[in-house]
Design a protein around this motif. Structure first.
Motif, PDB file in Angstrom:
ATOM      1  N   THR A  41       0.820  -1.199   0.000  1.00  0.00           N
ATOM      2  CA  THR A  41       0.000   0.000   0.000  1.00  0.00           C
ATOM      3  C   THR A  41       0.859   1.255   0.000  1.00  0.00           C
ATOM      4  O   THR A  41       0.608   2.189  -0.767  1.00  0.00           O
ATOM      5  CB  THR A  41      -0.944  -0.002   1.220  1.00  0.00           C
ATOM      6  N   ARG A  42       1.870   1.297   0.870  1.00  0.00           N
ATOM      7  CA  ARG A  42       2.736   2.479   0.923  1.00  0.00           C
ATOM      8  C   ARG A  42       3.502   2.661  -0.378  1.00  0.00           C
ATOM      9  O   ARG A  42       3.727   3.781  -0.824  1.00  0.00           O
ATOM     10  CB  ARG A  42       3.728   2.357   2.074  1.00  0.00           C
ATOM     11  N   ALA A  43       3.913   1.576  -0.995  1.00  0.00           N
ATOM     12  CA  ALA A  43       4.669   1.675  -2.241  1.00  0.00           C
ATOM     13  C   ALA A  43       3.807   2.278  -3.346  1.00  0.00           C
ATOM     14  O   ALA A  43       4.248   3.175  -4.071  1.00  0.00           O
ATOM     15  CB  ALA A  43       5.175   0.295  -2.652  1.00  0.00           C
ATOM     16  N   TRP A  44       2.561   1.800  -3.476  1.00  0.00           N
ATOM     17  CA  TRP A  44       1.673   2.352  -4.500  1.00  0.00           C
ATOM     18  C   TRP A  44       1.330   3.807  -4.218  1.00  0.00           C
ATOM     19  O   TRP A  44       1.257   4.621  -5.143  1.00  0.00           O
ATOM     20  CB  TRP A  44       0.395   1.529  -4.621  1.00  0.00           C
ATOM     21  N   LEU A  47       4.387   5.909  -5.103  1.00  0.00           N
ATOM     22  CA  LEU A  47       4.554   5.975  -6.551  1.00  0.00           C
ATOM     23  C   LEU A  47       3.493   6.870  -7.187  1.00  0.00           C
ATOM     24  O   LEU A  47       3.776   7.608  -8.135  1.00  0.00           O
ATOM     25  CB  LEU A  47       4.510   4.573  -7.148  1.00  0.00           C
ATOM     26  N   GLY A  48       2.270   6.843  -6.662  1.00  0.00           N
ATOM     27  CA  GLY A  48       1.214   7.727  -7.173  1.00  0.00           C
ATOM     28  C   GLY A  48       1.537   9.193  -6.947  1.00  0.00           C
ATOM     29  O   GLY A  48       1.352  10.026  -7.843  1.00  0.00           O
ATOM     30  N   VAL A  49       2.048   9.520  -5.765  1.00  0.00           N
ATOM     31  CA  VAL A  49       2.442  10.904  -5.483  1.00  0.00           C
ATOM     32  C   VAL A  49       3.602  11.307  -6.388  1.00  0.00           C
ATOM     33  O   VAL A  49       3.647  12.432  -6.912  1.00  0.00           O
ATOM     34  CB  VAL A  49       2.810  11.069  -3.992  1.00  0.00           C
ATOM     35  N   ALA A  50       4.550  10.406  -6.611  1.00  0.00           N
ATOM     36  CA  ALA A  50       5.696  10.706  -7.467  1.00  0.00           C
ATOM     37  C   ALA A  50       5.266  10.988  -8.899  1.00  0.00           C
ATOM     38  O   ALA A  50       5.734  11.950  -9.523  1.00  0.00           O
ATOM     39  CB  ALA A  50       6.685   9.544  -7.436  1.00  0.00           C
ATOM     40  N   VAL A  51       4.368  10.173  -9.425  1.00  0.00           N
ATOM     41  CA  VAL A  51       3.890  10.388 -10.799  1.00  0.00           C
ATOM     42  C   VAL A  51       3.102  11.682 -10.891  1.00  0.00           C
ATOM     43  O   VAL A  51       3.209  12.425 -11.880  1.00  0.00           O
ATOM     44  CB  VAL A  51       3.058   9.164 -11.273  1.00  0.00           C
ATOM     45  N   THR A  52       2.324  11.994  -9.856  1.00  0.00           N
ATOM     46  CA  THR A  52       1.573  13.250  -9.841  1.00  0.00           C
ATOM     47  C   THR A  52       2.517  14.447  -9.847  1.00  0.00           C
ATOM     48  O   THR A  52       2.313  15.413 -10.595  1.00  0.00           O
ATOM     49  CB  THR A  52       0.655  13.302  -8.602  1.00  0.00           C
ATOM     50  N   LEU A  53       3.551  14.403  -9.012  1.00  0.00           N
ATOM     51  CA  LEU A  53       4.539  15.488  -8.995  1.00  0.00           C
ATOM     52  C   LEU A  53       5.251  15.603 -10.336  1.00  0.00           C
ATOM     53  O   LEU A  53       5.493  16.713 -10.833  1.00  0.00           O
ATOM     54  CB  LEU A  53       5.560  15.261  -7.887  1.00  0.00           C
ATOM     55  N   LEU A  54       5.599  14.479 -10.918  1.00  0.00           N
ATOM     56  CA  LEU A  54       6.284  14.487 -12.207  1.00  0.00           C
ATOM     57  C   LEU A  54       5.398  15.080 -13.304  1.00  0.00           C
ATOM     58  O   LEU A  54       5.851  15.917 -14.094  1.00  0.00           O
ATOM     59  CB  LEU A  54       6.694  13.063 -12.566  1.00  0.00           C
ATOM     60  N   ALA A  55       4.138  14.691 -13.329  1.00  0.00           N
ATOM     61  CA  ALA A  55       3.211  15.230 -14.331  1.00  0.00           C
ATOM     62  C   ALA A  55       2.963  16.722 -14.107  1.00  0.00           C
ATOM     63  O   ALA A  55       2.933  17.503 -15.069  1.00  0.00           O
ATOM     64  CB  ALA A  55       1.895  14.464 -14.284  1.00  0.00           C
ATOM     65  N   GLY A  69       9.549  14.633  -8.147  1.00  0.00           N
ATOM     66  CA  GLY A  69       8.870  13.430  -8.634  1.00  0.00           C
ATOM     67  C   GLY A  69       9.833  12.311  -8.945  1.00  0.00           C
ATOM     68  O   GLY A  69       9.580  11.147  -8.622  1.00  0.00           O
ATOM     69  N   LEU A  70      10.965  12.642  -9.566  1.00  0.00           N
ATOM     70  CA  LEU A  70      11.957  11.622  -9.880  1.00  0.00           C
ATOM     71  C   LEU A  70      12.599  11.044  -8.624  1.00  0.00           C
ATOM     72  O   LEU A  70      12.821   9.835  -8.521  1.00  0.00           O
ATOM     73  CB  LEU A  70      13.030  12.202 -10.804  1.00  0.00           C
ATOM     74  N   VAL A  71      12.900  11.911  -7.660  1.00  0.00           N
ATOM     75  CA  VAL A  71      13.494  11.430  -6.411  1.00  0.00           C
ATOM     76  C   VAL A  71      12.520  10.539  -5.659  1.00  0.00           C
ATOM     77  O   VAL A  71      12.880   9.466  -5.164  1.00  0.00           O
ATOM     78  CB  VAL A  71      13.959  12.623  -5.535  1.00  0.00           C
ATOM     79  N   LEU A  72      11.262  10.959  -5.571  1.00  0.00           N
ATOM     80  CA  LEU A  72      10.261  10.148  -4.868  1.00  0.00           C
ATOM     81  C   LEU A  72      10.008   8.827  -5.586  1.00  0.00           C
ATOM     82  O   LEU A  72       9.807   7.793  -4.941  1.00  0.00           O
ATOM     83  CB  LEU A  72       8.961  10.936  -4.705  1.00  0.00           C
ATOM     84  N   ALA A  73      10.039   8.832  -6.908  1.00  0.00           N
ATOM     85  CA  ALA A  73       9.893   7.576  -7.658  1.00  0.00           C
ATOM     86  C   ALA A  73      11.072   6.655  -7.377  1.00  0.00           C
ATOM     87  O   ALA A  73      10.907   5.433  -7.232  1.00  0.00           O
ATOM     88  CB  ALA A  73       9.785   7.855  -9.150  1.00  0.00           C
ATOM     89  N   PRO A  78      11.951   0.707  -4.862  1.00  0.00           N
ATOM     90  CA  PRO A  78      12.466  -0.410  -4.057  1.00  0.00           C
ATOM     91  C   PRO A  78      11.474  -0.940  -3.022  1.00  0.00           C
ATOM     92  O   PRO A  78      11.639  -2.059  -2.535  1.00  0.00           O
ATOM     93  CB  PRO A  78      13.700   0.173  -3.357  1.00  0.00           C
ATOM     94  N   LEU A  79      10.433  -0.173  -2.704  1.00  0.00           N
ATOM     95  CA  LEU A  79       9.436  -0.654  -1.745  1.00  0.00           C
ATOM     96  C   LEU A  79       8.623  -1.820  -2.296  1.00  0.00           C
ATOM     97  O   LEU A  79       7.958  -2.526  -1.545  1.00  0.00           O
ATOM     98  CB  LEU A  79       8.491   0.483  -1.346  1.00  0.00           C
ATOM     99  N   PHE A  80       8.661  -2.039  -3.608  1.00  0.00           N
ATOM    100  CA  PHE A  80       7.937  -3.149  -4.213  1.00  0.00           C
ATOM    101  C   PHE A  80       8.658  -4.482  -4.051  1.00  0.00           C
ATOM    102  O   PHE A  80       8.090  -5.528  -4.319  1.00  0.00           O
ATOM    103  CB  PHE A  80       7.688  -2.880  -5.703  1.00  0.00           C
TER     104      PHE A  80
END
Length: 89
Positions: A41-44, A47-55, A69-73, A78-80
């Motif tokens: 759950t935390r990984a998804w 990753l969702g916040v990272a993609v949102t920041l990147l977009a 966004g890139l740093v958060l991604a 690795p959390l997966f």
């Protein structure tokens, strides 16, 4: 007198209760859940916040949002890995 196998099973059950109490309770009730290492759950969410920041950084020409966004991604991916807590061989 307890058999040696019984002692091992009791020890294993105690270790499971200590490591992942939620999984142990669900197993006792007959409705098992995923073990802790397979809950992502935390990984998804990361990753969702990272993609949102990147977009957002690409839509609004803001380099800091793209970088964040890139740093958060990079932190989220690795959390997966379900075996990330194990030491390498």
């Amino acid at each position: 007198m307890c058999q040696p196998d019984d002692e091992h099973l009791v020890e294993l059950a105690a270790r499971l209760e200590r490591d992942d109490p939620r999984f142990a309770r669900a197993l006792e009730s007959g409705r098992p859940t995923r073990p802790r290492e397979y809950r992502r759950t935390r990984a998804w969410g990361s990753l969702g916040v990272a993609v949102t920041l990147l977009a957002a950084g690409m839509v609004l020409p803001e380099g800091i949002l793209v970088a964040a966004g890139l740093v958060l991604a990079g932190i989220a991916v690795p959390l997966f890995d379900p075996h990330r807590d194990r030491p390498p061989r």
